[in-house]
Design an enzyme around this catalytic site. Structure first.
Site, short mmCIF file in Angstrom:
data_model
loop_
_atom_site.label_atom_id
_atom_site.label_comp_id
_atom_site.label_asym_id
_atom_site.label_seq_id
_atom_site.Cartn_x
_atom_site.Cartn_y
_atom_site.Cartn_z
N CYS A 1 0.86 -1.18 0.00
CA CYS A 1 0.00 0.00 0.00
C CYS A 1 0.90 1.24 0.00
O CYS A 1 2.12 1.14 0.13
CB CYS A 1 -0.91 0.00 1.23
SG CYS A 1 0.01 0.11 2.79
N HIS B 1 4.32 1.66 11.60
CA HIS B 1 3.21 1.39 12.51
C HIS B 1 3.01 2.48 13.54
O HIS B 1 2.01 2.48 14.27
CB HIS B 1 3.44 0.05 13.22
CG HIS B 1 3.83 -1.04 12.27
ND1 HIS B 1 5.14 -1.44 12.08
CD2 HIS B 1 3.08 -1.78 11.44
CE1 HIS B 1 5.17 -2.39 11.17
NE2 HIS B 1 3.94 -2.61 10.76
N CYS C 1 2.86 5.63 8.89
CA CYS C 1 1.84 5.81 7.85
C CYS C 1 0.97 7.02 8.20
O CYS C 1 0.52 7.15 9.34
CB CYS C 1 0.98 4.55 7.77
SG CYS C 1 -0.44 4.73 6.65
N GLU D 1 -5.78 11.85 20.64
CA GLU D 1 -5.31 12.77 21.65
C GLU D 1 -6.27 13.00 22.69
O GLU D 1 -7.38 13.11 22.66
CB GLU D 1 -4.84 14.08 21.33
CG GLU D 1 -4.29 14.27 20.16
CD GLU D 1 -2.96 14.31 19.69
OE1 GLU D 1 -2.60 15.43 19.58
OE2 GLU D 1 -2.40 13.33 19.43
N CYS E 1 -8.19 2.19 7.09
CA CYS E 1 -7.15 2.07 6.08
C CYS E 1 -7.78 1.65 4.76
O CYS E 1 -8.41 0.59 4.67
CB CYS E 1 -6.12 1.04 6.55
SG CYS E 1 -4.90 0.63 5.31
N SER F 1 -1.18 -7.71 11.13
CA SER F 1 -2.61 -7.68 11.45
C SER F 1 -3.47 -7.75 10.19
O SER F 1 -4.41 -8.54 10.11
CB SER F 1 -2.95 -6.40 12.22
OG SER F 1 -4.35 -6.27 12.40
N SER G 1 1.99 -5.32 3.42
CA SER G 1 3.45 -5.21 3.52
C SER G 1 4.17 -6.35 2.81
O SER G 1 5.36 -6.55 3.02
CB SER G 1 3.88 -5.12 4.99
OG SER G 1 3.21 -6.05 5.79
#
Length: 301
Positions: free
Chosen positions: A18, A82, A104, A115, A184, A213, A257
């Protein structure tokens, strides 16, 4: 020599790298080209042994923690795709490291919304509870049910999170979610392709690592869609050929990946045993591009 049996190969599209993974790998390779070896990388840049080993041969040194990196080094230090807890960039600054963030951009978006160490590490200890299953959502007991918010891991698709989010909203009507869900695109698109292919093949191979994952989710989607033989494999040498006895059709996809060269390697292994008839099933077009960290761009000077 007896004729090889026919095997219909159905390639899932999209599959493999990706934009976030391409950006991360390019960050390490560009840093090596500009600054030379070594380039330190905290954790695997992406979850793929082939990619990591390839970068090692070019001069990348992978470490688990910054403490493993010598003091006063001038070598670049890259943070993996990650994401990292806030303490890691702070530690890098304190030690005067030249750091490059290959996180990413979609993961970064989740960090800003908040946050799972990346996102968990963005908030104070005890402020975050990791909900991994529907059962977790049913039994979760918050300190203040009226003061809750949730974010989702980017490598989970809408389908992956729908049940858990629905349970949380049912139990805690005042819970706040992200202003915009950050899923994603690569995870979603690859799962859509597997959903199309899994019901019409006898077996399906996901090229990917056990600690990836999104690759594990692809295998689970294939099983959920009725594929009786859904296998995760890192290389052709991992294949248990007894699992494929009697098959007439095989689906192949790859986690975000996993490089295409491994897909080709696995197809080559099947071509030694079968007469292949290859087709592609497409679920989405992808043209996303994430630019390199600013200091590595050609116009940085």
């Amino acid at each position: 020599m007896p004729a090889k049996p026919d095997l219909r190969i159905v390639l899932c599209s999209p599959r493999g790298f990706c934009a976030g993974v391409v950006r991360a790998i390019d960050t390490v390779e560009r840093a090596l080209a500009i600054y030379g070896a070594p380039v330190y990388v905290r954790h695997e840049i992406v979850h793929n042994r082939y990619v990591v080993d390839s970068l090692k041969t070019k001069g990348a040194i992978f470490v688990e923690e910054l403490a493993e990196i010598p003091d006063n080094t001038n070598a670049p230090v890259v943070f993996s795709a990650h994401g990292v807890p806030k303490s890691v960039p702070a530690d890098a600054r304190a030690r005067n490291f030249f750091s490059l963030d290959a996180t990413c951009p979609l993961v970064t978006k989740v960090h800003r919304e908040a946050e799972v160490v990346g996102t968990l590490g963005q908030l104070p200890a005890g402020a975050v509870t990791l909900i991994e299953t529907a059962e977790d959502a049913k039994t979760f007991t918050p300190k203040d049910p009226n003061n809750l918010a949730f974010v989702t891991q980017t490598t989970l698709s809408i389908d992956d999170t729908a049940e858990i989010v629905a349970l949380l909203k049912e139990r805690f009507p005042n819970i706040n979610g992200p202003l915009k869900e950050v899923f994603c695109y690569a995870t979603t698109n690859r799962q859509l392709a597997v959903k199309k292919v899994a019901p019409v093949v006898d077996a399906l191979i996901v090229v990917g690592a056990p600690n990836s994952s999104n690759s594990q989710r692809l295998r689970e989607v294939a099983e959920r869609e009725g594929c009786k033989v859904a296998i995760l494999a890192q290389r052709a040498s991992d294949l248990d050929w007894s699992r494929f006895e009697g098959i007439k059709s095989l689906g192949i996809t790859a986690g975000a990946s996993a490089p295409e060269v491994i897909v080709e390697e696995i197809m080559g292994a099947f071509a030694e045993r079968y007469e292949l008839h290859v087709e592609t099933v497409s679920a989405a077009e992808e043209n996303e591009f994430f630019p390199l960290p600013r200091s590595l761009r050609p116009d940085a000077a």
